[in-house]
Design an enzyme around this catalytic site. Structure first.
Site: not given
Length: 272
Positions: A52-53, A91, A189
Site C-alpha cells: 500500500d506504499s 497488501d 519494520e
C-alpha cells in the site's frame, strides 16, 4: 565444495521456508507495475510486494491510508502477470480486514481471484490473529507485518522505531501469535536489530526485515528508495543506484532535442 542450491522456477511457500532452514537470505522489493516487476523478477528477487506504499510513492497520497482494495487489485494484477519466478505478495489495505475474519476473508479471496497473487499481507499481531487463521484455513497464504505498521501511523505517532524497552516482549508475543495463526512469513519494520534477531530465532517461519538489522532471514525495501528515485529516503534504505537522476537526464535530453528540432531525425522516421 558444496553445490549451490538451484533456484526454483517459481518461488512458493515451501521454498521460503527451505531458505530459512538452510540459512539462505531472502530478497524482497516492492513493485507496483508490470515493467518494474519484470525487471526485478529477471534480477532474481525472490519476493515482490505490491504494497500500500503505492499511495505514497505512485498515487501522490501523504500516507497509505487512502489506498483502497481497488487500487491494489489493479497494481497486483499487473505485477503478478509480469512475474515469472517471484513470490508475489499484496497488501490488504487499511479498512479491508480490521472488521474481522469475515471481512479479511472476503478481501483476501478477491485479491487472490482478481489479481492472481501468491499471498496477502496484513498489519498487526494478536489483534489480527483470527483474520490470519481465517485466511489460512481458506488456503490463502498470509505474510504478517509487525513493528512500525504504517496503517497505524496516527496511533503510533508517525514512523518511529517499535519494540524498545518493555514493548519488546509484546512484539515477540505478537510474532508468536501470528505464526501460530498460520502466517508463512513475518515482516519486521523499524525494530531494534537485537530484538529482530531474537524474533527470527523464536519463530519457525522466515522474517523479512526493513530497518530491522541483518539478523532477519531476508530484507525488503521500497523500490524507489532502493533505486534512488527521490531526494529523500529513510535512514535504513541504502541507495543502490541513482535511477531518478538517470531518468531526469534522459527526459531533459528528450526535451532539448525536440525543441531544437534534432529529434526525430532520418533514423527515427518513415520515408515514402
Amino acid at each position: 565444495m558444496t553445490e549451490p542450491t538451484p533456484r526454483p522456477t517459481r518461488v512458493r511457500v515451501h521454498h521460503l521456508q527451505a531458505a530459512k532452514d538452510r540459512g539462505e537470505k531472502l530478497t524482497m522489493l516492492t513493485a507496483y507495475d508490470a515493467v518494474t516487476a519484470r525487471i526485478f523478477d529477471d534480477a532474481g528477487v525472490d519476493m515482490l510486494l505490491v504494497g500500500d506504499s503505492v499511495g505514497n510513492t505512485m498515487l501522490g497520497f501523504d500516507t497509505t491510508l487512502p489506498v483502497t482494495l481497488d487500487h491494489l487489485v489493479v497494481a497486483a494484477r499487473a505485477v503478478a502477470g509480469a512475474a515469472r519466478r517471484a513470490f508475489v505478495v499484496a497488501d490488504l489495505p487499511f479498512g479491508s480486514y480490521e472488521a474481522g475474519p469475515e471481512q479479511a476473508l472476503a478481501s483476501g479471496v478477491r485479491m487472490m481471484k482478481e489479481a492472481g497473487v501468491s499471498a496477502v499481507k496484513i498489519e498487526g499481531g494478536v489483534r489480527v490473529a483470527a483474520q490470519i487463521r481465517a485466511l489460512t484455513d481458506a488456503g490463502i497464504p498470509v505474510v504478517a507485518h509487525l513493528g512500525y505498521t504504517p496503517q497505524s501511523e496516527h496511533l503510533l505517532g508517525g514512523p518511529r522505531v517499535q519494540g524498545r524497552g518493555d514493548a519488546a516482549d509484546v512484539l515477540q508475543q505478537d510474532a508468536v501469535a501470528v505464526v501460530e495463526a498460520g502466517a508463512v512469513a513475518v515482516v519486521l519494520e523499524m525494530v531494534p536489530a537485537p530484538l529482530a534477531a531474537r524474533v527470527t530465532e523464536v519463530v519457525r517461519v522466515p522474517t523479512i526485515g526493513i530497518g530491522a538489522g541483518e539478523g532477519c532471514d531476508g530484507q525488503v525495501l521500497v523500490w524507489v528508495d532502493m533505486a534512488g528515485m527521490t531526494d529523500w529516503s529513510p535512514r535504513f534504505a541504502k541507495r543502490f543506484g541513482e535511477v531518478g537522476a538517470a531518468l531526469s537526464s534522459a527526459a531533459r535530453a528528450y526535451v532539448d532535442e525536440v525543441r531544437a528540432g534534432t529529434f526525430p531525425d532520418a533514423e527515427h522516421r518513415f520515408d515514402a
